[in-house]
Write a protein that holds these residues in place. Structure first.
Motif, short mmCIF file in Angstrom:
data_model
loop_
_atom_site.label_atom_id
_atom_site.label_comp_id
_atom_site.label_asym_id
_atom_site.label_seq_id
_atom_site.Cartn_x
_atom_site.Cartn_y
_atom_site.Cartn_z
N ALA A 245 0.82 -1.22 0.00
CA ALA A 245 0.00 0.00 0.00
C ALA A 245 0.85 1.26 0.00
CB ALA A 245 -0.93 -0.01 1.22
N ASP A 246 2.05 1.19 0.59
CA ASP A 246 2.92 2.37 0.63
C ASP A 246 3.88 2.44 -0.55
OD1 ASP A 246 4.64 0.32 1.20
OD2 ASP A 246 5.36 1.12 3.12
N GLY A 247 3.72 1.56 -1.55
CA GLY A 247 4.56 1.58 -2.73
C GLY A 247 5.80 0.72 -2.64
N THR A 248 6.04 0.11 -1.49
CA THR A 248 7.20 -0.77 -1.33
C THR A 248 6.94 -2.09 -2.04
OG1 THR A 248 7.68 0.21 0.83
CG2 THR A 248 8.67 -1.92 0.34
N LEU A 249 7.92 -2.53 -2.84
CA LEU A 249 7.78 -3.82 -3.52
C LEU A 249 8.01 -4.96 -2.54
CD1 LEU A 249 9.55 -3.42 -6.99
CD2 LEU A 249 7.12 -3.75 -6.55
N VAL A 250 7.13 -5.93 -2.56
CA VAL A 250 7.23 -7.05 -1.63
C VAL A 250 7.66 -8.30 -2.39
CG1 VAL A 250 5.99 -8.49 0.02
CG2 VAL A 250 5.43 -6.06 -0.18
N VAL A 251 8.77 -8.88 -1.93
CA VAL A 251 9.25 -10.16 -2.45
C VAL A 251 9.08 -11.17 -1.33
CG1 VAL A 251 11.17 -11.43 -3.44
CG2 VAL A 251 10.92 -8.98 -3.91
N ASP A 252 8.16 -12.12 -1.52
CA ASP A 252 7.81 -13.06 -0.45
C ASP A 252 8.23 -14.46 -0.90
OD1 ASP A 252 6.83 -14.30 1.75
OD2 ASP A 252 4.79 -13.52 1.58
N LEU A 253 9.19 -15.04 -0.19
CA LEU A 253 9.79 -16.32 -0.57
C LEU A 253 9.33 -17.43 0.35
CD1 LEU A 253 13.45 -14.97 -0.92
CD2 LEU A 253 11.78 -15.23 -2.77
N ASN A 254 9.41 -18.67 -0.18
CA ASN A 254 9.21 -19.84 0.66
C ASN A 254 9.66 -21.08 -0.12
OD1 ASN A 254 6.95 -20.15 -1.16
ND2 ASN A 254 6.00 -21.46 0.38
N PRO A 255 10.05 -22.16 0.54
CA PRO A 255 10.30 -22.21 1.98
C PRO A 255 11.76 -21.83 2.27
CG PRO A 255 10.49 -24.40 1.04
CD PRO A 255 10.18 -23.49 -0.11
N LEU A 256 11.99 -21.11 3.35
CA LEU A 256 13.35 -20.78 3.77
C LEU A 256 13.78 -21.65 4.95
CD1 LEU A 256 13.59 -16.91 3.46
CD2 LEU A 256 14.36 -18.66 1.89
N GLY A 257 12.82 -22.09 5.73
CA GLY A 257 13.10 -23.06 6.78
C GLY A 257 14.27 -22.67 7.67
N SER A 258 15.32 -23.50 7.67
CA SER A 258 16.42 -23.34 8.62
C SER A 258 17.61 -22.58 8.06
CB SER A 258 16.88 -24.73 9.08
OG SER A 258 17.35 -25.50 7.96
N LYS A 259 17.42 -21.81 7.00
CA LYS A 259 18.56 -21.06 6.44
C LYS A 259 19.12 -20.10 7.47
CE LYS A 259 17.51 -21.43 1.52
NZ LYS A 259 18.67 -22.27 1.21
#
Length: 583
Positions: A245-259
């Motif tokens: 909503a504030d213009g920030t680009l969201v990069v949402d990853l999965n699964p990251l688990g125990s990294k």
């Protein structure tokens, strides 16, 4: 002067080696209207009304980089079979559409292509430059195919009912339709970021970040898959890359688990670096729907650790040169300390490690060539190599921040070897598997490792520039997937070096382009101004944030960048000098 590959192919035809494909000299009897450029904003417009069959095919080819626009030139039946979404072949902007020589196609001089019947076969001839692979990387591929394109009358207009089996896009329209982007992975030691150039559709612009992330997550290009590592292996995107909503680009990853935190920092670097040229927005990187690193929500380029520092010589490393059998400093021509500078060795050529601490010198002994390796300023250890020919050495970057460089490469009597420091501080030579560089490429005359250690730039006896991946398996090292870069343009190369991780500098014996910048896929060439050079150029060296240095037939000359004037280096010695930067 900046020159693109597509604009110079015909002008360079006289330079093409025997055996390379020739550009057809047959002209079309119809108006080709090459001066009419298709503007990007016109891509969705329907075909120009009342085009003859030949110009319709030309316009179709020009718009083929946009599948929706190109489909408007096809009959409904042809739309079903034309592979609109396949990766395109890139062709030269100059191509021809001519009638097929066939008694069934009688020329009448009338309108609509001068064909009386309701169907005409148009012969399309192109000069192929390369193609996009399934990995979205450009693959050089030269050829001169021709196609028979069927065109019929439909509702008073010509439309294509038998298109080519693949998509062919002229270079300038490819550059409009596709965006060159660089995604980043890591060297095998997970210390240095490595660029990997790919191409994604340019429109819609708002979707570029999402397309770049999809390419990044798909893994390295085929040519680099065995040479680099990625902390993003087996990681996908939970959602598309979209603005919050504030213009920030969201990069949402999965699964990251125990990294680990260190792995997550590297992942952040891959994402931020890969998106830096396609968005100026803040990035919010999430993993499994939480902040990638707790307490660090938004990311900018300034938040990323500089993972490429090891590829850049320090400010105190200003370069050396070989002259009169001695090593000298590049800037003032003074001998370096120790036996390398006092004449104890008859030095033919040499290399300095990126940190400046190590030297490798090729010496002449009783008419044969030997290699010596050791610390700068000290006596150098002779390696068990004895050859009639030996290329200028090249150093691999050190494998740790506090470790000395321990591997140097050369080509001796046509064999690629790496000389490795052993546990007892002696140096042993081991052959590199270079069988992929078969006799079709010619013998290797120069080889330069990239400063991240993942690629090798090669000049061959045929005057070609070849790029190969450096593949490190458990017990061996090999050069894999060699590709000749711009083989119709660069046909008489004599030297090559790495300007940075993205760009090569090539010296040639071609008077119109004696020194050029070359992208790693060979698709773009930029000329340095040849004025003030005394041709031919004999050698070249380059490094990040340094002047380009060449030796010509008179002296050592330097230039600060494209469009700048060459000037002779004071105390740079004569035309036999060989300058080099660390690496």
């Amino acid at each position: 002067m900046r020159r693109r590959l597509y604009a110079a192919l015909l002008a360079a035809a006289v330079l093409v080696l025997a055996g390379c494909a020739n550009i057809p000299e047959e002209s079309t009897p119809h108006a080709v209207r090459d001066d009419q450029q298709l503007m990007p904003e016109a891509a969705e417009r329907p075909p120009t009304p009342n085009l003859n069959a030949f110009d319709l095919v030309r316009e179709f080819v020009k718009r083929s980089g946009n599948p929706e626009a190109a489909a408007m030139y096809l009959t409904d039946k042809a739309k079903e079979r034309w592979p609109a979404d396949s990766k395109p072949y890139v062709v030269d902007d100059t191509f021809s559409t001519v009638p097929m020589s066939n008694d069934d196609q009688k020329q009448s001089g009338g309108d609509q292509g001068g064909v009386e019947s309701g169907r005409v076969v148009v012969v399309l001839r192109v000069t192929q430059i390369g193609r996009l692979g399934p990995d979205n990387a450009f693959i050089p591929r030269i050829g001169n195919p021709e196609f028979r394109v069927g065109v019929i009358r439909e509702n008073g207009q010509w439309r294509i009912d038998a298109p080519p089996d693949d998509v062919y896009v002229p270079y300038s329209y490819f550059k409009t339709s596709y965006r060159a982007v660089t995604v980043y992975y890591f060297d095998p030691d997970l210390r240095i970021t490595v660029p990997d150039q790919r191409y994604v559709p340019a429109t819609p612009a708002a979707g570029l970040p999402d397309r770049v992330i999809k390419v990044l997550l798909s893994g390295p290009s085929d040519s680099m898959r065995r040479s680099v590592e990625s902390p993003l292996d087996d990681v996908g995107a939970r959602t598309n890359v979209v603005p919050d909503a504030d213009g920030t680009l969201v990069v949402d990853l999965n699964p990251l688990g125990s990294k680990t935190k260190e792995q997550r920092e590297k992942i952040a670097a891959q994402i931020v670096l890969s998106l830096q040229t396609v968005t100026s927005s803040r990035l919010r990187i999430k993993g499994d729907n939480e902040d990638l690193i707790r307490g660090h929500g938004d990311w900018r380029l300034s938040d990323i650790k500089p993972y490429d520092t090891a590829t850049k010589p320090g400010s105190d490393q200003q370069g050396l040169l070989v002259s009169g059998g001695k090593l000298r400093t590049l800037q003032d021509g003074k001998p370096v300390p120790g036996p390398s500078g006092d004449g104890a060795y008859d030095i033919v050529n040499a290399a300095q490690s990126i940190d400046g601490e190590q030297l490798a010198v090729v010496t002449r002994v009783d008419g044969r060539l030997r290699l010596r390796v050791g610390r700068y300023g000290d006596a150098l250890q002779e390696v068990a190599l004895d050859a009639a020919t030996m290329s200028r050495p090249t150093w691999r970057v050190s494998t740790g921040d506090d470790q000395d460089a321990s591997e140097v490469w050369t080509v001796e009597d046509g064999n690629v070897v790496r000389v490795v420091r052993s546990g007892d501080e002696t140096w042993q030579s081991v052959e590199v598997n270079a069988s992929a560089l078969n006799e079709n490429f010619g013998s290797i005359t120069e080889l330069r490792l990239s400063r991240d250690g993942t690629r090798a730039a090669i000049v061959t006896s045929r005057g070609w520039v070849v790029l190969a991946a450096v593949v490190r398996d458990k017990d061996s090292v090999s050069l894999a997937l060699p590709r000749t870069l711009s083989p119709t343009m660069i046909v008489n190369a004599v030297g090559v070096d790495w300007l940075n991780q993205h760009t090569l500098v090539v010296a040639t014996r071609q008077s119109q382009m004696p020194v050029v910048n070359l992208t790693l896929d060979g698709l773009t060439i930029d000329n340095y101004d040849p004025n003030n050079l005394q041709l031919p150029v004999r050698s070249v060296t380059a490094a990040p944030d340094r002047e380009i240095v060449v030796t010509d037939s008179a002296a050592v000359s330097v230039v600060s960048g494209l469009g700048q004037v060459w000037h002779r280096l004071q105390n740079g010695q004569g035309p036999s000098a060989i300058p080099f930067y660390p690496g």
